[in-house]
Structure formats: structure tokens, C-alpha cells
Scaffold this active site. Structure first.
Site, PDB file in Angstrom:
ATOM      1  N   CYS A 132       4.033  -1.493  -3.541  1.00 15.29           N
ATOM      2  CA  CYS A 132       2.830  -1.867  -2.797  1.00 15.29           C
ATOM      3  C   CYS A 132       1.574  -1.744  -3.651  1.00 15.29           C
ATOM      4  O   CYS A 132       0.731  -2.659  -3.674  1.00 15.29           O
ATOM      5  CB  CYS A 132       2.710  -1.013  -1.544  1.00 15.29           C
ATOM      6  SG  CYS A 132       2.773   0.777  -1.815  1.00 15.29           S
ATOM      7  N   HIS A 159      -3.148   3.196   1.418  1.00 11.25           N
ATOM      8  CA  HIS A 159      -3.627   3.684   0.128  1.00 11.25           C
ATOM      9  C   HIS A 159      -5.044   3.160  -0.098  1.00 11.25           C
ATOM     10  O   HIS A 159      -5.425   2.104   0.429  1.00 11.25           O
ATOM     11  CB  HIS A 159      -2.763   3.169  -1.020  1.00 11.25           C
ATOM     12  CG  HIS A 159      -1.316   3.553  -0.943  1.00 11.25           C
ATOM     13  ND1 HIS A 159      -0.878   4.858  -0.950  1.00 11.25           N
ATOM     14  CD2 HIS A 159      -0.198   2.792  -0.890  1.00 11.25           C
ATOM     15  CE1 HIS A 159       0.442   4.889  -0.905  1.00 11.25           C
ATOM     16  NE2 HIS A 159       0.885   3.644  -0.867  1.00 11.25           N
TER      17      HIS A 159
END
Length: 337
Positions: free
Chosen positions: A140, A220
């Protein structure tokens, strides 16, 4: 039609399965699961043929009254391409299974780059995966950084990338992950693995990355500095990035000041599971000091690799070029706000 199987039906696998089922040129052959649980039950409820990933546990599905279509070997044999969405390290164990059936396989970013023919990002190196037998869709965070680097490198050239990644401790369903009340350098030694991983996509790129782990589950966050080979103004860079289909430049007028509101926005926009397939990049954070670009972006770790897996299927099968595949995937999923 491309027949696609998904081995592993957890956080990533169930999203990839939904994405494959939505494509006009793909047929979901089925999904494989190691044990019966709510995800297995939901797969069958959606009409996805369910296969037992471990033969010795097949009877557990019968006892749980969850219908099986067969064993994972049958799923692989019936598929033109298999997406392996199993936990890190299991994909490497499954490699021989795919080779036994001469079925090309896609793996996730937790697998070692050395075990595959190519690491993949649709924006950066789609063509490199053409005809490959084993392709790794990068993680990711690497996906997020690669999507950002590609247009900047093409338009301006890059001297160096420096990124600090503030990483969520675990996904919302991962109750055993931490920290609970701490902030951890992760890793303490430099660089973090993300820079070398980006270099599997951009081998000549100069990049340094640092990582922190924090007690959060939503997304994140990246603080990025890119030294460019040119000195564009911030508005020009913002316009360039806004033109990328998988970069969502968050308008200041939306009043979105963090990951929580991003997720709320996605839910209000009708996104399944509140998924954000795009990098979420704050427009007002895009700043230039000389040739140095600064910005913040958020990465939804549960979903940004999903369209990449779909595109990698077409790349391996050779059924579309990068532009055609990305457009088809985006349209089928509804990518873009």
C-alpha cells in the site's frame, strides 16, 4: 473474458474479489479460504464459489453449514490468473501450486521481490508485467509513493525523494496489533523498507524513507519532500497531481483535516466499506521552496492496492495496455470524486 481466482479472502482478498466481479472483461471463478468464518459466509451469500484452501479443513466448512465448490487446486486449475491475497510468506509457499497448474499468479507486497518476475505498479511499469508468470503488486505505501513519483519524474525529473511514513498500527479488525499507547520508530535503523521497495519500480530513483508506528487504524500518513530537477510553482504541481486519476487532491473547502474525516467522506460518498482507492493528498499542503516540493498524503492500507491487482491481471494476460486497463478499472469501480 478472463477467468480470475482469488486465493485468500481476508482484508485484501475480499476487496479484490469484489473488484474483479465488477469488471466487464473478467469472471470471478471463486475464492479460497482457510477456515469458515463470517467472511466465508459472506462470500457464499454474494454468490462467489468458495474453495477450501487447506484440504484437511474442508470438513470444517461442512460442519459450519457453508457450501464448498471444491479445493483450492481446482480453483487454480480453472483460472487464467490467480490473485494470491494470503498473508505475507504464504504466497511464497503457494508458488509451486500455481506452477504445477501453469497458472500465472499475482502476489501482494508482503512477499519478497526476489521470488517474482516483476514488481508492479499500474501507473509506473504496467508493460513490464506482460506475459510474466509471477508478479508482485507492491504494498500500500509503495503503491502510494509510486503513484506520486511517476508524474513528477515524467514532468520535472527527480533529484531525490525523502519520505517519513506515519504508519497505522493495524487494520480496524486486527485486535491483536499495537502499539496501544506508544509511538515507535519502525524500524529504528534507516532506511525503512519502503524506499528500497519503491526502487523495485524505479531502480534509478534516489529515495530515503523513515517509518513511525502509531496507535491508529484508519490510514497511513506520508510527509513527503521531493527535490525536483526543475522549479515549478506550487499551483502548477497541484494541477499536475490533480490530473492523475488515482490521486485525490483534497480541496481546502472540504474541511477535511485528517484520516477520520477522509473515511467519513468516503462513507458519505457511498464507497463500499468506506474504501479510498486513491492517494488522498491535501491540496493546500503542496508547497515549493526552490526546487523542493513538500506535501502530505494519506494512504488507505486496506484498499489502494485493489485496482492495482485488477490492472495486473490484464497486464499479465496481455489483454489491454496501461491506459485502457486503468480507465476500465476506474470506471468499473467508480474511482474518482
Amino acid at each position: 473474458m478472463l477467468d480470475v481466482g482469488v486465493n485468500g479472502y481476508g482484508t485484501i482478498g475480499k476487496r479484490v474479489a469484489d473488484a474483479v466481479a465488477a469488471q466487464p472483461d473478467m469472471e470471478l471463478v471463486g475464492v479460497a479460504k482457510t477456515r469458515p468464518n463470517f467472511e466465508a459466509e459472506r462470500a457464499v451469500a454474494k454468490g462467489y464459489p468458495l474453495y477450501a484452501a487447506i484440504e484437511e479443513r474442508a470438513d470444517q466448512f461442512v460442519k459450519a453449514d457453508i457450501e464448498l465448490a471444491g479445493l483450492v487446486d481446482e480453483l487454480v486449475a480453472e483460472s487464467d490468473v490467480v490473485v494470491d491475497a494470503t498473508p505475507s510468506g504464504i504466497g511464497a509457499e503457494n508458488k509451486a501450486l500455481y506452477e504445477d497448474h501453469d497458472t500465472p499468479a499475482l502476489y501482494q507486497g508482503g512477499e519478497d521481490a526476489e521470488m517474482v518476475d516483476v514488481s508492479f505498479n499500474a501507473r509506473a511499469n504496467f508493460a513490464d508485467a506482460s506475459g510474466a508468470d509471477h508478479v508482485r503488486v507492491v504494498s500500500c505505501n509503495t503503491t502510494g509513493l509510486s503513484r506520486l513519483v511517476a508524474p513528477l519524474e515524467e514532468e520535472y525529473g527527480i533529484e531525490k525523494v525523502r519520505a517519513t511514513l506515519v504508519r497505522r498500527a493495524g487494520d480496524p479488525a486486527q485486535s491483536g496489533r499495537g502499539p496501544v499507547n506508544d509511538i515507535l520508530p519502525n524500524p529504528i535503523s534507516l532506511p525503512s523498507h519502503h524506499g528500497p521497495d519503491v526502487q523495485t519500480i524505479f531502480p534509478e530513483l534516489a529515495i530515503d524513507t523513515l517509518g513511525l508506528k502509531v496507535p491508529a487504524t484508519l490510514m497511513h500518513m506520508h510527509s513527503v519532500n521531493v527535490s525536483l530537477d526543475a522549479e515549478p510553482d506550487a499551483a502548477e504541481v497541484r494541477e499536475l497531481l490533480d490530473g492523475e486519476s488515482r490521486l485525490f487532491v483534497v480541496p481546502e473547502k472540504f474541511g477535511i483535516d485528517g484520516a477520520g474525516k477522509l473515511k467519513e467522506f468516503a462513507l458519505d460518498a457511498g464507497r463500499p466499506r468506506g474504501d479510498l482507492w486513491e492517494n488522498c493528498l491535501w491540496g493546500e499542503s503542496v508547497s515549493m521552496e526552490g526546487n523542493d516540493l513538500y506535501l502530505f498524503q494519506a494512504i488507505h492500507q486496506e484498499s489502494d492496492v485493489v485496482p492495482e491487482n485488477v490492472d495486473a491481471v490484464r497486464a499479465v494476460a496481455g489483454t489491454a495496455d496501461a491506459a485502457e486497463s486503468v480507465e476500465t478499472t476506474n470506471d468499473a469501480l467508480g474511482i474518482g470524486f
